[in-house]
Design a protein around this motif. Sequence first.
Motif, PDB file in Angstrom:
ATOM      1  N   PHE A  29      70.677  34.205  60.580  1.00  0.00           N
ATOM      2  CA  PHE A  29      69.886  35.245  59.922  1.00  0.00           C
ATOM      3  C   PHE A  29      70.587  35.757  58.670  1.00  0.00           C
ATOM      4  O   PHE A  29      69.942  35.976  57.630  1.00  0.00           O
ATOM      5  CB  PHE A  29      69.641  36.407  60.887  1.00  0.00           C
ATOM      6  N   LEU A  30      71.903  35.969  58.734  1.00  0.00           N
ATOM      7  CA  LEU A  30      72.641  36.481  57.579  1.00  0.00           C
ATOM      8  C   LEU A  30      72.554  35.523  56.391  1.00  0.00           C
ATOM      9  O   LEU A  30      72.435  35.955  55.248  1.00  0.00           O
ATOM     10  CB  LEU A  30      74.101  36.728  57.949  1.00  0.00           C
ATOM     11  N   VAL A  31      72.613  34.225  56.661  1.00  0.00           N
ATOM     12  CA  VAL A  31      72.509  33.239  55.584  1.00  0.00           C
ATOM     13  C   VAL A  31      71.143  33.350  54.908  1.00  0.00           C
ATOM     14  O   VAL A  31      71.036  33.386  53.673  1.00  0.00           O
ATOM     15  CB  VAL A  31      72.733  31.822  56.134  1.00  0.00           C
ATOM     16  N   VAL A  32      70.088  33.408  55.722  1.00  0.00           N
ATOM     17  CA  VAL A  32      68.727  33.514  55.173  1.00  0.00           C
ATOM     18  C   VAL A  32      68.549  34.845  54.436  1.00  0.00           C
ATOM     19  O   VAL A  32      67.974  34.900  53.342  1.00  0.00           O
ATOM     20  CB  VAL A  32      67.687  33.377  56.304  1.00  0.00           C
ATOM     21  N   HIS A  33      69.080  35.906  55.014  1.00  0.00           N
ATOM     22  CA  HIS A  33      68.918  37.231  54.420  1.00  0.00           C
ATOM     23  C   HIS A  33      69.647  37.334  53.076  1.00  0.00           C
ATOM     24  O   HIS A  33      69.103  37.903  52.117  1.00  0.00           O
ATOM     25  CB  HIS A  33      69.450  38.285  55.385  1.00  0.00           C
ATOM     26  N   ALA A  40      67.229  39.720  44.268  1.00  0.00           N
ATOM     27  CA  ALA A  40      67.139  41.028  43.622  1.00  0.00           C
ATOM     28  C   ALA A  40      68.026  41.098  42.392  1.00  0.00           C
ATOM     29  O   ALA A  40      67.736  41.842  41.454  1.00  0.00           O
ATOM     30  CB  ALA A  40      67.527  42.126  44.610  1.00  0.00           C
ATOM     31  N   VAL A  41      69.089  40.310  42.379  1.00  0.00           N
ATOM     32  CA  VAL A  41      70.015  40.272  41.247  1.00  0.00           C
ATOM     33  C   VAL A  41      69.656  39.158  40.275  1.00  0.00           C
ATOM     34  O   VAL A  41      69.665  39.353  39.058  1.00  0.00           O
ATOM     35  CB  VAL A  41      71.463  40.100  41.742  1.00  0.00           C
ATOM     36  N   THR A  42      69.339  37.995  40.818  1.00  0.00           N
ATOM     37  CA  THR A  42      69.136  36.819  39.964  1.00  0.00           C
ATOM     38  C   THR A  42      67.707  36.668  39.461  1.00  0.00           C
ATOM     39  O   THR A  42      67.486  36.102  38.385  1.00  0.00           O
ATOM     40  CB  THR A  42      69.519  35.546  40.742  1.00  0.00           C
ATOM     41  N   ALA A  43      66.718  37.160  40.231  1.00  0.00           N
ATOM     42  CA  ALA A  43      65.302  36.991  39.845  1.00  0.00           C
ATOM     43  C   ALA A  43      64.487  38.135  40.422  1.00  0.00           C
ATOM     44  O   ALA A  43      63.806  37.979  41.443  1.00  0.00           O
ATOM     45  CB  ALA A  43      64.771  35.641  40.342  1.00  0.00           C
ATOM     46  N   GLY A  66      63.550  41.254  67.708  1.00  0.00           N
ATOM     47  CA  GLY A  66      64.392  40.244  68.348  1.00  0.00           C
ATOM     48  C   GLY A  66      65.791  40.223  67.779  1.00  0.00           C
ATOM     49  O   GLY A  66      66.782  40.122  68.525  1.00  0.00           O
ATOM     50  N   LEU A  67      65.905  40.332  66.459  1.00  0.00           N
ATOM     51  CA  LEU A  67      67.219  40.359  65.817  1.00  0.00           C
ATOM     52  C   LEU A  67      67.997  41.605  66.212  1.00  0.00           C
ATOM     53  O   LEU A  67      69.213  41.541  66.448  1.00  0.00           O
ATOM     54  CB  LEU A  67      67.058  40.296  64.299  1.00  0.00           C
ATOM     55  N   LEU A  68      67.309  42.740  66.299  1.00  0.00           N
ATOM     56  CA  LEU A  68      67.971  43.965  66.738  1.00  0.00           C
ATOM     57  C   LEU A  68      68.479  43.817  68.171  1.00  0.00           C
ATOM     58  O   LEU A  68      69.602  44.221  68.489  1.00  0.00           O
ATOM     59  CB  LEU A  68      67.004  45.141  66.635  1.00  0.00           C
ATOM     60  N   ARG A 193      85.464  29.949  57.994  1.00  0.00           N
ATOM     61  CA  ARG A 193      86.103  30.904  57.086  1.00  0.00           C
ATOM     62  C   ARG A 193      85.486  30.830  55.693  1.00  0.00           C
ATOM     63  O   ARG A 193      85.380  31.852  55.005  1.00  0.00           O
ATOM     64  CB  ARG A 193      87.608  30.643  57.044  1.00  0.00           C
ATOM     65  N   SER A 194      85.075  29.656  55.280  1.00  0.00           N
ATOM     66  CA  SER A 194      84.380  29.531  53.998  1.00  0.00           C
ATOM     67  C   SER A 194      83.051  30.292  54.038  1.00  0.00           C
ATOM     68  O   SER A 194      82.687  30.998  53.090  1.00  0.00           O
ATOM     69  CB  SER A 194      84.136  28.065  53.657  1.00  0.00           C
ATOM     70  N   LEU A 195      82.334  30.148  55.156  1.00  0.00           N
ATOM     71  CA  LEU A 195      81.069  30.868  55.318  1.00  0.00           C
ATOM     72  C   LEU A 195      81.307  32.375  55.340  1.00  0.00           C
ATOM     73  O   LEU A 195      80.530  33.148  54.763  1.00  0.00           O
ATOM     74  CB  LEU A 195      80.378  30.421  56.609  1.00  0.00           C
ATOM     75  N   ALA A 196      82.393  32.810  55.990  1.00  0.00           N
ATOM     76  CA  ALA A 196      82.731  34.230  56.022  1.00  0.00           C
ATOM     77  C   ALA A 196      82.945  34.775  54.616  1.00  0.00           C
ATOM     78  O   ALA A 196      82.468  35.862  54.269  1.00  0.00           O
ATOM     79  CB  ALA A 196      83.984  34.452  56.871  1.00  0.00           C
ATOM     80  N   LEU A 197      83.644  34.012  53.784  1.00  0.00           N
ATOM     81  CA  LEU A 197      83.886  34.441  52.406  1.00  0.00           C
ATOM     82  C   LEU A 197      82.594  34.487  51.601  1.00  0.00           C
ATOM     83  O   LEU A 197      82.352  35.436  50.851  1.00  0.00           O
ATOM     84  CB  LEU A 197      84.891  33.507  51.740  1.00  0.00           C
ATOM     85  N   VAL A 198      81.770  33.448  51.743  1.00  0.00           N
ATOM     86  CA  VAL A 198      80.511  33.395  50.988  1.00  0.00           C
ATOM     87  C   VAL A 198      79.623  34.583  51.342  1.00  0.00           C
ATOM     88  O   VAL A 198      79.084  35.274  50.465  1.00  0.00           O
ATOM     89  CB  VAL A 198      79.773  32.071  51.258  1.00  0.00           C
ATOM     90  N   LEU A 199      79.474  34.861  52.632  1.00  0.00           N
ATOM     91  CA  LEU A 199      78.603  35.954  53.052  1.00  0.00           C
ATOM     92  C   LEU A 199      79.198  37.312  52.691  1.00  0.00           C
ATOM     93  O   LEU A 199      78.499  38.194  52.175  1.00  0.00           O
ATOM     94  CB  LEU A 199      78.345  35.870  54.556  1.00  0.00           C
ATOM     95  N   GLY A 200      80.489  37.482  52.951  1.00  0.00           N
ATOM     96  CA  GLY A 200      81.116  38.761  52.640  1.00  0.00           C
ATOM     97  C   GLY A 200      81.093  39.071  51.159  1.00  0.00           C
ATOM     98  O   GLY A 200      80.677  40.166  50.737  1.00  0.00           O
ATOM     99  N   VAL A 201      81.519  38.113  50.352  1.00  0.00           N
ATOM    100  CA  VAL A 201      81.532  38.311  48.900  1.00  0.00           C
ATOM    101  C   VAL A 201      80.105  38.416  48.366  1.00  0.00           C
ATOM    102  O   VAL A 201      79.823  39.226  47.470  1.00  0.00           O
ATOM    103  CB  VAL A 201      82.292  37.161  48.208  1.00  0.00           C
ATOM    104  N   GLY A 202      79.193  37.612  48.908  1.00  0.00           N
ATOM    105  CA  GLY A 202      77.808  37.647  48.445  1.00  0.00           C
ATOM    106  C   GLY A 202      77.163  39.002  48.665  1.00  0.00           C
ATOM    107  O   GLY A 202      76.571  39.578  47.741  1.00  0.00           O
TER     108      GLY A 202
END
Length: 214
Positions: A29-33, A40-43, A66-68, A193-202
């Motif tokens: 869900f976080l990846v999709v979200h 909102a930033v790019t377009a 369901g996510l909640l 860990r790469s995914l953690a960085l992408v999501l956190g920084v994103g």
Amino acid sequence: MQPSRQRAVIGAEKGRVWTAAAGLLLVLFLVVHLGGVALAVTAPVRFEAYAARLHQAVWLPAVELGLLGLAVAHLALGLAKRLANRRAGNTAALVSRRGQPLAALAARSQAAGGVLLLVFLGVHLVQLRWPRPQAGAELATLQAVLAQPASLALYGAAALAVALHLWHGTEAAHRSLGLLDPANGALIRTTGRSLALVLGVGFAAVTLVLGVGP
């Protein structure tokens, strides 16, 4: 092994599996979200159209509930595991056996980070989902929320909590599901860990750009 002890072990194992499965679904869900809110930033125009279509979907309330439920179950199961470990006398400090203090910090912060994310989720839903912004006003509402220093700090802290949670959690989830072995351990660790960085920084970047401006 005594029957009561055997039942406890089986229950603990099932709890780890359900905790891991719920966590991995939440990561999806976080990846999709992130892909959606990054618009909102790019377009911005595409973001408003995307938000309007999403809010009109008849299945959205069920998915949100369901996510909640997944988030609450993941936290509850994780806390139950932590309490069970303490009752069993497992109070040893978590340290990195690979000489990686960040990994140890991520492991130690799992419970606190989970609570923070649950608090953030409740605030986020009240601010932006219950009630929903009017069509065409999603971006303006989000910017108004992030213009508040307390909200900006909370959203930034949540982004950091996501990064730390996933830094440890992806590897731990694969271990709990029996999918981690010496052959794939390094790949799973690096990918997680790469995914953690992408999501956190994103999420942090979107928060700062919308709240503070470019």
